[in-house]
Design a protein around this motif. Structure first.
Motif, short mmCIF file in Angstrom:
data_model
loop_
_atom_site.label_atom_id
_atom_site.label_comp_id
_atom_site.label_asym_id
_atom_site.label_seq_id
_atom_site.Cartn_x
_atom_site.Cartn_y
_atom_site.Cartn_z
N PHE A 57 3.96 6.63 -65.78
CA PHE A 57 4.43 5.69 -66.81
C PHE A 57 4.44 6.40 -68.16
N ARG A 58 5.12 5.78 -69.12
CA ARG A 58 5.06 6.24 -70.52
C ARG A 58 4.23 5.26 -71.31
N MET A 59 3.68 5.75 -72.42
CA MET A 59 2.73 4.93 -73.15
C MET A 59 3.03 4.88 -74.64
N GLY A 99 1.84 1.79 -59.99
CA GLY A 99 3.25 2.05 -60.29
C GLY A 99 3.77 1.28 -61.48
N VAL A 100 2.87 0.96 -62.40
CA VAL A 100 3.28 0.33 -63.67
C VAL A 100 4.22 1.30 -64.40
N GLU A 101 5.30 0.76 -65.03
CA GLU A 101 6.29 1.66 -65.61
C GLU A 101 6.03 2.02 -67.07
N ALA A 102 5.33 1.13 -67.78
CA ALA A 102 5.06 1.41 -69.20
C ALA A 102 3.74 0.78 -69.60
N VAL A 103 3.07 1.40 -70.56
CA VAL A 103 1.77 0.91 -71.02
C VAL A 103 1.78 0.87 -72.55
N ILE A 104 1.19 -0.18 -73.10
CA ILE A 104 0.93 -0.21 -74.54
C ILE A 104 -0.57 -0.20 -74.73
N LEU A 135 11.54 3.19 -72.14
CA LEU A 135 11.75 2.30 -73.29
C LEU A 135 12.62 1.11 -72.90
N LYS A 136 13.62 1.37 -72.06
CA LYS A 136 14.46 0.25 -71.60
C LYS A 136 13.59 -0.80 -70.92
N ARG A 137 12.69 -0.36 -70.07
CA ARG A 137 11.81 -1.27 -69.35
C ARG A 137 10.83 -1.95 -70.31
N LEU A 138 10.31 -1.15 -71.22
CA LEU A 138 9.32 -1.64 -72.19
C LEU A 138 9.91 -2.74 -73.07
N MET A 139 11.19 -2.62 -73.39
CA MET A 139 11.80 -3.57 -74.32
C MET A 139 12.34 -4.82 -73.63
N ALA A 140 12.40 -4.79 -72.31
CA ALA A 140 12.85 -5.98 -71.58
C ALA A 140 12.08 -6.10 -70.27
#
Lengths: 459, 221
Positions: A131-133, A97-102, A10-15
Motif C-alpha cells: 500500500f501507499r501511505m 491487502g489494504v490499498e492505502a493508509v493514512i 491516490l485514485k483509490r485513496l480519493m474515492a
C-alpha cells in the motif's frame, strides 16, 4: 513485494469504497471518534469499519476487534492508534491487502530520538508495503466529490468541489486556509494533510494533479521541500494556464554552512527559494492570511498578460489607497486614454473621476445601469490587464449582476473588494460566491491577489 | 577537453586543495567558455596580481596592482612573489571601458542542488545585496530574463550616460559557468566570478577575477 504506483493508490485513496479506522473511539471527544463521525455527517456513502478491540458500536456501527477480523475488502485504513500499536496494525494492513493508509499517529521522525525506533520500523514496512501511505502525523484528507471528509476537524466540513488542491505539511494551517476559502465560495477538489511525508510527498501529489484536468491551482504549505528535483519538474507543468502557490515556512535543515565565497554568502536559503520559485512562476506566500487571498484570486483561473490594473469604484478613498498600493508594488494604474475618458464622461456624474481610478461616487446606488456601462467600457478598453471593483458594501442586485456579467464576458481577472467583510454572508456576496467570484475585504487583500496573478504570469 | 578539465579538478581535490586561486581558476574556466583577460599581453596597460590559495581575498592583502606600467612589472613581480613563494604571479591585460560590474557565482543548495547566482557585482554585491538565484545549469532564455527584469537591469541598460552593456554576452557567460558547475558539482563546491566586467554592447564581457572552492576529499567522488 512490488509497491503500487502512487497514482493508482491516490485514485483509490480519493474515492474509497471502504474505510477502516484503527483506533476508532466511542468517546465523542476523541480524535478516533471524529474519523467515523465526520465522514458520516458529510454524507460518505461507502462502508466504514471502526476497529477497536474493546468492541461495542460507534455511531451505530459495530466495531471489529482488528483489521484481520474484517470480512470485506478494505480500500483505505486510517491509523489513529499510538505509534507502538500502529506498527502491528500496518503489518496487518499489508497482510489484508489494504490499498492505502493514512497515518494520523504521531511519534515518528518528528519526535526525534524518542520516535527513532518507530521511524525505523515504519521505514522497513514501507520499503515493501503493498500500500501507499499519507503521513504519519497527518490530519487526514478531504475530497468533496467523494463526500470524503476524513479528518478529525470540523474546519473541513464546508468544503465544496472546485479547481483548488491543497497539500500541507501542517494540518492546522490547511484547516484555517480551507475553511476561509470555502466561506468565500472557492471550490477545493482535494485537501491532503501530508504530515511527515514518509511515503507520498508533496512532489508526488503535484505530479499526480498535473495530470488531472480538474486541477487549476495547487496550494502547498511546506516546511521542507522533499524530493526537490521532482518538485521542480512537477511545478513546471503548471506553467501556462494553471498556478502553484507555495507558502514556505522555516529554513532548510542543512543551511548555515559558513561560505568561503561571495556567492555562498549572498545566496542564503531564503534567496534560493525566492529565485527558484520565480524561475518556475511559483507564487511564494509568506503568511497564511495572504495564502487565502492569493489562492482566491488565482481560483478564478483568469490570468494577467501585463501589469496594468484598472480600478473602478464608488468611494474615492479606497480608490486612492488601491492606486497607491498598486503603484508601489511593481504594478501600474495608468490613466485611461482620452478616447476612453470621452466615452465615460457623458454617462458619469460631473464630479466623478474618469482617469484611473474611475470613481462613480455614491450616486451609483440610484443608477445601477451607469455602473454596468462604466464597468464594461473599462473592461473593453483593452488598456488594462486586470480590473479591480471597489464595491464597499453596495449590494444592489443589479450591480452584482453587472459584476457577474462583466466577469463572465471578459478574460481579464476581475477582483471584487467588499469592505463589508471578506467572508460576508450578505445576499450580494452569496450571489457572487455562487458564480465563483470571491470577494476581498480590503485594498491590501486585493493587492495580495494581484501580486499572485503577477507572479503566476512571471511579470 | 572536458576530460582534461575533470582530470585537473580530480587531481586538485586529491591533493586536498580547497581554494583554487585566480590563475588556475581562470585557466580552467577559459576552457569552459568563460571569457578571461589575455595573459601577459604584448600591448596595453597591465594588471599584476599574486594568485595564491592562501589569500582568496587578494586585494585585502595588497596583492592586486592595477594600471601597472610595463617597465615596473618585473620588480613588482619579485615583490609579490616574496609574500608567498607558492603563489603564482599573474600578469594580465587591464580590462577597461566597462559599463557595469557583475557577479556570477555557483553553489550547491541543500534543497535544490546546483544553483547559479547573479547580480550587480564589485562593491555593489554587498551594497545592493540584490543577487538573483536560478537553477543550474540554466538556459540562455532564463539567463536573459534575469538580466532583463532582475535587479540592476538599469545598470546594464547604461546608467548615467554610459552605453548599454553587452547583455547577451553576459547571459552566455552565466550559461557557461552554470553548465561547467553542474557538470563538475561532485568536485566543486562554489564558483565566484567577481567582478565580471560588462563591456559595451557587442564588445563582450570579461571575468576580471575568479575563484573556485573545491569539495573536500571525503565528500568529493
Amino acid at each position: 513485494m512490488k509497491r503500487p504506483s502512487v497514482s493508482d493508490s491516490l485514485k483509490r485513496l480519493m474515492a474509497p469504497h471502504s474505510i477502516a479506522v484503527v483506533g476508532a473511539s466511542r468517546d465523542p471527544a476523541k480524535i478516533g471518534h471524529a474519523f467515523i463521525r465526520n465522514p458520516l455527517e458529510n454524507g460518505y456513502k461507502g462502508r466504514l469499519y471502526p476497529v477497536n478491540p474493546g468492541g461495542g458500536e460507534i455511531c451505530g456501527i459495530p466495531c471489529a476487534p482488528s483489521i484481520a477480523d474484517i470480512k470485506g475488502k478494505i480500500d483505505l485504513t486510517v491509523l489513529v492508534v499510538p505509534a507502538e500499536r500502529s506498527i502491528p496494525a500496518l503489518r496487518q494492513c499489508a497482510e489484508k491487502g489494504v490499498e492505502a493508509v493514512i497515518g494520523i499517529t504521531s511519534g515518528f521522525a518528528e519526535a526525534g530520538r524518542a520516535g527513532a525506533g518507530f521511524q525505523r520500523e515504519l521505514g522497513e514496512i514501507l520499503a515493501a508495503a503493498p500500500f501507499r501511505m499519507i503521513g504519519p502525523n497527518s490530519e487526514g484528507i478531504v475530497v468533496p466529490k467523494s463526500k470524503l471528509q476524513l479528518t478529525f476537524s470540523p474546519m473541513f466540513n464546508a468544503m465544496v468541489d472546485g479547481p483548488v488542491r491543497i497539500m500541507s505539511q501542517s494540518g492546522g494551517m490547511s484547516g484555517m486556509i480551507a475553511s476561509r476559502l470555502a466561506k468565500r465560495g472557492v471550490g477545493i477538489g482535494a485537501l491532503f494533510s501530508t504530515g511527515n511525508e514518509d511515503d507520498i510527498n508533496t512532489a508526488d501529489l503535484m505530479e499526480y494533479f498535473a495530470d488531472d484536468p480538474g486541477t487549476g491551482v495547487v496550494l502547498a504549505y511546506l516546511e521542507e521541500i522533499r524530493d526537490a528535483r521532482r518538485f521542480v519538474k512537477a511545478a513546471r507543468r503548471y506553467r501556462n494556464g494553471r498556478a502553484v502557490v507555495v507558502m514556505k515556512g522555516g529554513r532548510s535543515p542543512a543551511g548555515g554552512r559558513a561560505a568561503m565565497s561571495h556567492t555562498g554568502a549572498i545566496a542564503g536559503d531564503d534567496r534560493v527559494v525566492d529565485g527558484v520559485f520565480r524561475e518556475l512562476d511559483v507564487v511564494r506566500i509568506r503568511d497564511s492570511h495572504a495564502a487565502v487571498d492569493a489562492t482566491a484570486a488565482l481560483s478564478m483561473m483568469k490570468w494577467m498578460r501585463g501589469r496594468r490594473v484598472g480600478i473602478v469604484g464608488i468611494a474615492g478613498g479606497f480608490g486612492v489607497e488601491m492606486t497607491d498600493l498598486v503603484e508601489t508594488s511593481g504594478l501600474l494604474a495608468p490613466p485611461f486614454s482620452d478616447k476612453v475618458q470621452k466615452k465615460l464622461r457623458p454617462i458619469m456624474p460631473f464630479y466623478g473621476a474618469v482617469g484611473n481610478p474611475i470613481d462613480m461616487t455614491g450616486t451609483i446606488i440610484n443608477q445601477p445601469d451607469m455602473f454596468r456601462d462604466v464597468l464594461n467600457i473599462a473592461i473593453d478598453s483593452g488598456e488594462v490587464d486586470a480590473i479591480v471593483i471597489l464595491l464597499t458594501f453596495v449590494g444592489e442586485p443589479k450591480i452584482i449582476e453587472a459584476v457577474i456579467h462583466a466577469n463572465e464576458a471578459s478574460d481579464l481577472p476581475v477582483l471584487v473588494c467588499w469592505t463589508g467583510g471578506g467572508e460576508d454572508t450578505s445576499p450580494a456576496c452569496q450571489m457572487l460566491y455562487g458564480k465563483g467570484i470571491p470577494t476581498f475585504d480590503s485594498p491590501a487583500a486585493i493587492l495580495t491577489g494581484l501580486e499572485a496573478l503577477k507572479a503566476q504570469a512571471g511579470l | 577537453m572536458t576530460a582534461n578539465v575533470r582530470k585537473r579538478l580530480e587531481q586538485w581535490v586529491a591533493e586536498g586543495r580547497r581554494v583554487v586561486h585566480e590563475a588556475d581558476a581562470k585557466a580552467l574556466l577559459r576552457l569552459a567558455g568563460v571569457p578571461v583577460p589575455a595573459r601577459s599581453p604584448r600591448a596595453g596597460r597591465l594588471a599584476v596580481k599574486l594568485a595564491s590559495d592562501k589569500y582568496p581575498h587578494k586585494s585585502e592583502h595588497g596583492l592586486v596592482h592595477l594600471d601597472v606600467a610595463r617597465r615596473d612589472v618585473a620588480k613588482l613581480s619579485r615583490q609579490l612573489q616574496r609574500k608567498d613563494p607558492d603563489g603564482s604571479v599573474l600578469v594580465e591585460r587591464m580590462v577597461e571601458g566597462g559599463v557595469a560590474e557583475w557577479i556570477v557565482g555557483c553553489k550547491r543548495d541543500a534543497t535544490f542542488g546546483p544553483v547559479v547566482v547573479t547580480g550587480p557585482g564589485g562593491v555593489l554585491v554587498e551594497l545592493l545585496d540584490r543577487a538573483e538565484v536560478r537553477l543550474a545549469p540554466t538556459s540562455l532564455k532564463t539567463a536573459k530574463a534575469v538580466l532583463g527584469n532582475g535587479p540592476g537591469a538599469k545598470l546594464l541598460n547604461g546608467a548615467r550616460g554610459r552605453p548599454p552593456g553587452d547583455r547577451d554576452a553576459l547571459a552566455r557567460l552565466i550559461v557557461a559557468a552554470s553548465k561547467f558547475f553542474a557538470r563538475h558539482q561532485d568536485l566543486i563546491e562554489e564558483i565566484d566570478l567577481n567582478p565580471v566586467i560588462v563591456l559595451p554592447k557587442g564588445q563582450g564581457v570579461v571575468a576580471a577575477d575568479a575563484m573556485l572552492v573545491l569539495r573536500r576529499k571525503e565528500t568529493g567522488k
